[in-house]
Design a protein around this motif. Structure first.
Motif, PDB file in Angstrom:
ATOM      1  N   GLN A 187      11.564   5.723  -7.588  1.00 18.82           N
ATOM      2  CA  GLN A 187      10.472   4.826  -7.985  1.00 18.82           C
ATOM      3  C   GLN A 187       9.996   3.981  -6.804  1.00 18.82           C
ATOM      4  O   GLN A 187       8.807   3.725  -6.655  1.00 18.82           O
ATOM      5  N   VAL A 188      10.924   3.545  -5.972  1.00 18.20           N
ATOM      6  CA  VAL A 188      10.547   2.773  -4.786  1.00 18.20           C
ATOM      7  C   VAL A 188       9.674   3.623  -3.870  1.00 18.20           C
ATOM      8  O   VAL A 188       8.638   3.167  -3.365  1.00 18.20           O
ATOM      9  N   LEU A 189      10.081   4.877  -3.670  1.00 23.76           N
ATOM     10  CA  LEU A 189       9.289   5.768  -2.822  1.00 23.76           C
ATOM     11  C   LEU A 189       7.921   6.050  -3.442  1.00 23.76           C
ATOM     12  O   LEU A 189       6.899   6.041  -2.759  1.00 23.76           O
ATOM     13  N   ARG A 190       7.910   6.277  -4.749  1.00 27.92           N
ATOM     14  CA  ARG A 190       6.660   6.623  -5.443  1.00 27.92           C
ATOM     15  C   ARG A 190       5.678   5.457  -5.488  1.00 27.92           C
ATOM     16  O   ARG A 190       4.484   5.623  -5.269  1.00 27.92           O
ATOM     17  N   PHE A 191       6.170   4.255  -5.794  1.00 27.56           N
ATOM     18  CA  PHE A 191       5.255   3.128  -6.003  1.00 27.56           C
ATOM     19  C   PHE A 191       5.185   2.146  -4.828  1.00 27.56           C
ATOM     20  O   PHE A 191       4.259   1.352  -4.754  1.00 27.56           O
ATOM     21  N   GLY A 192       6.157   2.212  -3.920  1.00 29.92           N
ATOM     22  CA  GLY A 192       6.144   1.279  -2.802  1.00 29.92           C
ATOM     23  C   GLY A 192       5.731   1.903  -1.482  1.00 29.92           C
ATOM     24  O   GLY A 192       5.068   1.271  -0.670  1.00 29.92           O
ATOM     25  N   VAL A 193       6.117   3.167  -1.275  1.00 37.22           N
ATOM     26  CA  VAL A 193       5.845   3.823   0.003  1.00 37.22           C
ATOM     27  C   VAL A 193       4.621   4.728  -0.081  1.00 37.22           C
ATOM     28  O   VAL A 193       3.698   4.631   0.742  1.00 37.22           O
ATOM     29  N   LEU A 194       4.588   5.612  -1.066  1.00 36.80           N
ATOM     30  CA  LEU A 194       3.523   6.612  -1.165  1.00 36.80           C
ATOM     31  C   LEU A 194       2.116   6.006  -1.191  1.00 36.80           C
ATOM     32  O   LEU A 194       1.233   6.501  -0.483  1.00 36.80           O
ATOM     33  N   PRO A 195       1.862   4.948  -1.956  1.00 35.61           N
ATOM     34  CA  PRO A 195       0.493   4.392  -1.937  1.00 35.61           C
ATOM     35  C   PRO A 195       0.066   3.872  -0.557  1.00 35.61           C
ATOM     36  O   PRO A 195      -1.121   3.883  -0.236  1.00 35.61           O
ATOM     37  N   GLN A 196       1.019   3.455   0.245  1.00 35.89           N
ATOM     38  CA  GLN A 196       0.676   2.962   1.576  1.00 35.89           C
ATOM     39  C   GLN A 196       0.382   4.087   2.561  1.00 35.89           C
ATOM     40  O   GLN A 196      -0.444   3.927   3.465  1.00 35.89           O
ATOM     41  N   VAL A 197       1.047   5.225   2.413  1.00 32.75           N
ATOM     42  CA  VAL A 197       0.881   6.303   3.387  1.00 32.75           C
ATOM     43  C   VAL A 197      -0.094   7.386   2.947  1.00 32.75           C
ATOM     44  O   VAL A 197      -0.569   8.155   3.779  1.00 32.75           O
ATOM     45  N   LEU A 198      -0.405   7.448   1.664  1.00 35.85           N
ATOM     46  CA  LEU A 198      -1.255   8.527   1.177  1.00 35.85           C
ATOM     47  C   LEU A 198      -2.638   8.552   1.838  1.00 35.85           C
ATOM     48  O   LEU A 198      -3.097   9.633   2.234  1.00 35.85           O
ATOM     49  N   PRO A 199      -3.326   7.420   2.015  1.00 39.08           N
ATOM     50  CA  PRO A 199      -4.629   7.491   2.694  1.00 39.08           C
ATOM     51  C   PRO A 199      -4.524   8.030   4.129  1.00 39.08           C
ATOM     52  O   PRO A 199      -5.338   8.854   4.549  1.00 39.08           O
ATOM     53  N   LEU A 200      -3.502   7.587   4.860  1.00 40.84           N
ATOM     54  CA  LEU A 200      -3.307   8.102   6.215  1.00 40.84           C
ATOM     55  C   LEU A 200      -2.982   9.584   6.203  1.00 40.84           C
ATOM     56  O   LEU A 200      -3.530  10.364   6.981  1.00 40.84           O
ATOM     57  N   PHE A 201      -2.104   9.989   5.298  1.00 39.34           N
ATOM     58  CA  PHE A 201      -1.718  11.382   5.230  1.00 39.34           C
ATOM     59  C   PHE A 201      -2.901  12.266   4.891  1.00 39.34           C
ATOM     60  O   PHE A 201      -3.075  13.338   5.473  1.00 39.34           O
ATOM     61  N   LEU A 202      -3.734  11.843   3.947  1.00 36.69           N
ATOM     62  CA  LEU A 202      -4.918  12.622   3.594  1.00 36.69           C
ATOM     63  C   LEU A 202      -5.874  12.730   4.766  1.00 36.69           C
ATOM     64  O   LEU A 202      -6.478  13.781   4.994  1.00 36.69           O
ATOM     65  N   SER A 203      -6.019  11.649   5.526  1.00 37.06           N
ATOM     66  CA  SER A 203      -6.897  11.725   6.696  1.00 37.06           C
ATOM     67  C   SER A 203      -6.319  12.661   7.752  1.00 37.06           C
ATOM     68  O   SER A 203      -7.069  13.395   8.398  1.00 37.06           O
ATOM     69  N   TYR A 204      -5.009  12.694   7.902  1.00 37.75           N
ATOM     70  CA  TYR A 204      -4.391  13.628   8.841  1.00 37.75           C
ATOM     71  C   TYR A 204      -4.626  15.077   8.391  1.00 37.75           C
ATOM     72  O   TYR A 204      -4.944  15.947   9.183  1.00 37.75           O
ATOM     73  N   ALA A 205      -4.451  15.325   7.097  1.00 41.92           N
ATOM     74  CA  ALA A 205      -4.609  16.681   6.578  1.00 41.92           C
ATOM     75  C   ALA A 205      -6.057  17.145   6.682  1.00 41.92           C
ATOM     76  O   ALA A 205      -6.329  18.297   6.982  1.00 41.92           O
ATOM     77  N   LEU A 206      -6.987  16.232   6.438  1.00 41.23           N
ATOM     78  CA  LEU A 206      -8.399  16.601   6.559  1.00 41.23           C
ATOM     79  C   LEU A 206      -8.757  16.885   7.996  1.00 41.23           C
ATOM     80  O   LEU A 206      -9.551  17.744   8.308  1.00 41.23           O
TER      81      LEU A 206
END
Length: 183
Positions: free
Chosen positions: A164-183
């Motif tokens: 839950q910590v990873l899902r709600f504390g870490v993932l929301p912070q890194v998801l925008p960066l990760f999506l920009s890297y993948a794009l």
């Protein structure tokens, strides 16, 4: 000291020029062949356009499929290779493995996969997956290591599980960066 460094640099450059056969005279002697090659390109032969467009479409398909699958694989690898979320017995081998496989060029992967599965676009897809997964995982792990610890501490204080910590504390912070890297 500075002169010695410059001298050593010049010696290394001279040696590499000699060892690689870099010869400006040979390049000048090759100019007629370059001009002939360019002359034969004009006017362009439009009869090859359909096969060229088909090849370009296949290349785009290889890149799209390989990158999408690599992004899916890279996200969990990014988590296990991030120092602040993975335990040391997991982090160190994961990071070392990613570093090793990231050091292998895409063309080397392509040659290996051509030997394994034969010619065609499929070995290209697998080569793109292999290389891009490791590169995106490295970028993702660095993004995870740079997160703001505040939300993670707040979620941890509520008694949340590690997932839950990873899902709600870490993932929301890194998801925008990760999506920009993948794009």
């Amino acid at each position: 000291m500075r002169r010695a460094v410059v001298f050593v640099g010049l010696v290394v450059l001279a040696w590499t020029a000699w060892d690689t056969g870099a010869d400006p005279i040979r390049l000048l002697q090759g100019i007629p062949w370059i001009v002939d090659f360019l002359r034969r390109m004009m006017p362009p032969d439009l009869s090859v356009l359909p096969s060229a467009l088909k090849g370009a479409l296949t290349t785009l398909e290889i890149a799209l499929l390989g990158t999408v699958l690599a992004a899916v694989l890279a996200l969990p690898l990014g988590f296990v290779s991030a120092r602040n979320v993975a335990p040391a017995p997991v982090y160190h081998p994961a990071r070392a493995t990613l570093n090793f496989f990231r050091s292998i060029d895409t063309l080397v992967y392509a040659l290996v996969f051509v030997a394994a599965v034969g010619l065609g676009p499929f070995p290209g897809v697998v080569a793109v997956i292999a290389y891009t997964t490791t590169s995106l995982a490295k970028l993702c792990s660095e993004a995870i290591e740079g997160i703001d610890p505040g939300p993670v501490d707040a979620i941890t204080a509520t008694g949340a599980t590690r997932l839950q910590v990873l899902r709600f504390g870490v993932l929301p912070q890194v998801l925008p960066l990760f999506l920009s890297y993948a794009l």
